[in-house]
Scaffold this motif. Structure first.
Motif, mmCIF file in Angstrom:
data_model
loop_
_atom_site.group_PDB
_atom_site.id
_atom_site.type_symbol
_atom_site.label_atom_id
_atom_site.label_comp_id
_atom_site.label_asym_id
_atom_site.label_seq_id
_atom_site.Cartn_x
_atom_site.Cartn_y
_atom_site.Cartn_z
ATOM 1 N N ALA A 153 0.829 -1.206 0.000
ATOM 2 C CA ALA A 153 0.000 0.000 0.000
ATOM 3 C C ALA A 153 0.864 1.257 0.000
ATOM 4 N N ASP A 154 1.935 1.238 0.765
ATOM 5 C CA ASP A 154 2.825 2.400 0.815
ATOM 6 C C ASP A 154 3.449 2.671 -0.560
ATOM 7 N N GLU A 155 3.827 1.606 -1.263
ATOM 8 C CA GLU A 155 4.434 1.772 -2.584
ATOM 9 C C GLU A 155 3.405 2.296 -3.593
ATOM 10 N N LEU A 156 2.193 1.783 -3.546
ATOM 11 C CA LEU A 156 1.142 2.276 -4.447
ATOM 12 C C LEU A 156 0.839 3.748 -4.172
ATOM 13 N N LYS A 157 0.883 4.144 -2.912
ATOM 14 C CA LYS A 157 0.631 5.543 -2.565
ATOM 15 C C LYS A 157 1.704 6.432 -3.167
ATOM 16 N N LYS A 158 2.965 5.967 -3.151
ATOM 17 C CA LYS A 158 4.052 6.731 -3.749
ATOM 18 C C LYS A 158 3.844 6.900 -5.253
ATOM 19 N N ARG A 159 3.175 5.942 -5.856
ATOM 20 C CA ARG A 159 2.942 5.983 -7.299
ATOM 21 C C ARG A 159 1.687 6.755 -7.660
ATOM 22 N N GLY A 160 1.054 7.349 -6.673
ATOM 23 C CA GLY A 160 -0.074 8.239 -6.952
ATOM 24 C C GLY A 160 -1.450 7.674 -6.711
ATOM 25 N N PHE A 161 -1.568 6.414 -6.278
ATOM 26 C CA PHE A 161 -2.880 5.820 -6.037
ATOM 27 C C PHE A 161 -3.412 6.235 -4.666
ATOM 28 N N SER A 162 -4.743 6.303 -4.570
ATOM 29 C CA SER A 162 -5.386 6.547 -3.282
ATOM 30 C C SER A 162 -5.563 5.207 -2.578
ATOM 31 N N VAL A 194 -5.768 0.090 -15.194
ATOM 32 C CA VAL A 194 -4.700 0.957 -14.703
ATOM 33 C C VAL A 194 -3.941 0.268 -13.563
ATOM 34 N N LEU A 195 -4.675 -0.298 -12.615
ATOM 35 C CA LEU A 195 -4.028 -0.988 -11.497
ATOM 36 C C LEU A 195 -3.236 -2.201 -11.967
ATOM 37 N N GLY A 196 -3.710 -2.839 -13.029
ATOM 38 C CA GLY A 196 -3.017 -4.019 -13.547
ATOM 39 C C GLY A 196 -1.618 -3.733 -14.055
ATOM 40 N N THR A 197 -1.334 -2.484 -14.419
ATOM 41 C CA THR A 197 0.015 -2.134 -14.879
ATOM 42 C C THR A 197 1.020 -2.193 -13.736
ATOM 43 N N GLN A 198 0.523 -2.183 -12.496
ATOM 44 C CA GLN A 198 1.413 -2.160 -11.334
ATOM 45 C C GLN A 198 1.766 -3.558 -10.824
ATOM 46 N N LEU A 199 1.037 -4.564 -11.285
ATOM 47 C CA LEU A 199 1.309 -5.934 -10.837
ATOM 48 C C LEU A 199 1.134 -6.889 -12.015
ATOM 49 N N THR A 200 2.226 -7.167 -12.684
ATOM 50 C CA THR A 200 2.199 -8.035 -13.863
ATOM 51 C C THR A 200 1.738 -9.435 -13.484
ATOM 52 N N GLY A 201 0.833 -9.979 -14.277
ATOM 53 C CA GLY A 201 0.366 -11.349 -14.051
ATOM 54 C C GLY A 201 -0.798 -11.475 -13.106
ATOM 55 N N ALA A 256 9.446 1.868 -13.469
ATOM 56 C CA ALA A 256 9.709 2.269 -14.861
ATOM 57 C C ALA A 256 8.898 1.410 -15.831
ATOM 58 N N ASP A 257 8.835 0.107 -15.574
ATOM 59 C CA ASP A 257 8.053 -0.785 -16.435
ATOM 60 C C ASP A 257 6.561 -0.505 -16.301
ATOM 61 N N ALA A 258 6.112 -0.227 -15.087
ATOM 62 C CA ALA A 258 4.695 0.081 -14.862
ATOM 63 C C ALA A 258 4.304 1.368 -15.565
ATOM 64 N N ASP A 259 5.193 2.360 -15.539
ATOM 65 C CA ASP A 259 4.905 3.634 -16.214
ATOM 66 C C ASP A 259 4.794 3.441 -17.725
ATOM 67 N N ARG A 260 5.669 2.607 -18.285
ATOM 68 C CA ARG A 260 5.589 2.341 -19.732
ATOM 69 C C ARG A 260 4.297 1.615 -20.089
ATOM 70 N N ALA A 261 3.914 0.659 -19.261
ATOM 71 C CA ALA A 261 2.669 -0.082 -19.514
ATOM 72 C C ALA A 261 1.462 0.842 -19.425
ATOM 73 N N LEU A 262 1.501 1.764 -18.465
ATOM 74 C CA LEU A 262 0.396 2.708 -18.311
ATOM 75 C C LEU A 262 0.322 3.659 -19.493
#
Length: 203
Positions: free
Chosen positions: A102-111, A145-152, A181-187
């Protein structure tokens, strides 16, 4: 005739058309017919490839070419990460995964919404990296959008679910989120229009 006129000799006049003239007529007619058939066939072939001079056919051909040359429609507008509330739930026996994720997702801009253990329906039953769960309306929007943060991660929808919040349920094979970096490209790829197809010859 009184016998005054006598026919002598063994040759008599023959009353029929010369053969040469008859053959010439037949050859002429045949030639005209062959040329006519050949010309008709040529016209048909030209019509096939040019639309036969029919304005409607020409318009149809131009429309098809224009459709192939035009770029693909833009994808459906996706919500920004900050507009997506994610509940992070741990379905494994390893402690602390939900808060760390959750802390990492928050850093990436998610609520972030609820953080804790998964319900009995999923607890210790998610064998993959995780499950992304949300309402049916979120399948191609928030879950994408959330799927770009967790492949598979597996995407699931709940038709009974209310609201717009989505869940990230951590599974047994989870180690960490996809590299930023990979998540940003996927998004970014989700929001880019597809390249226009190459136009066919003749367009």
């Amino acid at each position: 005739m009184g016998g005054q006129y006598r026919i002598t000799g063994d040759k008599y006049p023959r009353m029929r058309r010369p053969r040469r003239r008859g053959r010439l007529v037949v050859l002429t007619v045949t030639s005209v017919a062959v040329l006519g058939v050949a010309g008709w066939g040529t016209v048909q072939l030209v019509d096939v490839f040019t639309g036969g001079g029919d304005p409607a056919a020409a318009v149809g051909t131009k429309a098809a070419c224009a459709a192939e040359a035009s770029p693909s429609p833009r994808p459906k507008a996706l919500p920004e990460p900050g507009r997506i509330t994610v509940n992070v739930l741990n379905a494994t026996t390893r402690g602390g995964l939900a808060k760390k994720t959750a802390d990492e997702l928050k850093k990436r801009g998610f609520s972030i919404g609820e953080v804790g253990n998964a319900s009995k329906q999923y607890d210790k039953k998610v064998k993959g990296t995780g499950v992304l769960l949300g309402p049916a309306s979120a399948r191609d929007t928030s879950l994408a959008v959330l799927g770009t943060q967790l492949t598979g991660a597996e995407r699931r929808t709940d038709t009974v679910r209310k609201g717009t919040e989505v869940d990230l349920i951590i599974g047994e094979r989870f180690t960490r989120l996809t590299a930023k970096a990979d998540a940003d490209r996927a998004l970014a790829a989700l929001t880019e229009p597809k390249p226009a197809p190459a136009a066919k010859k003749g367009c």
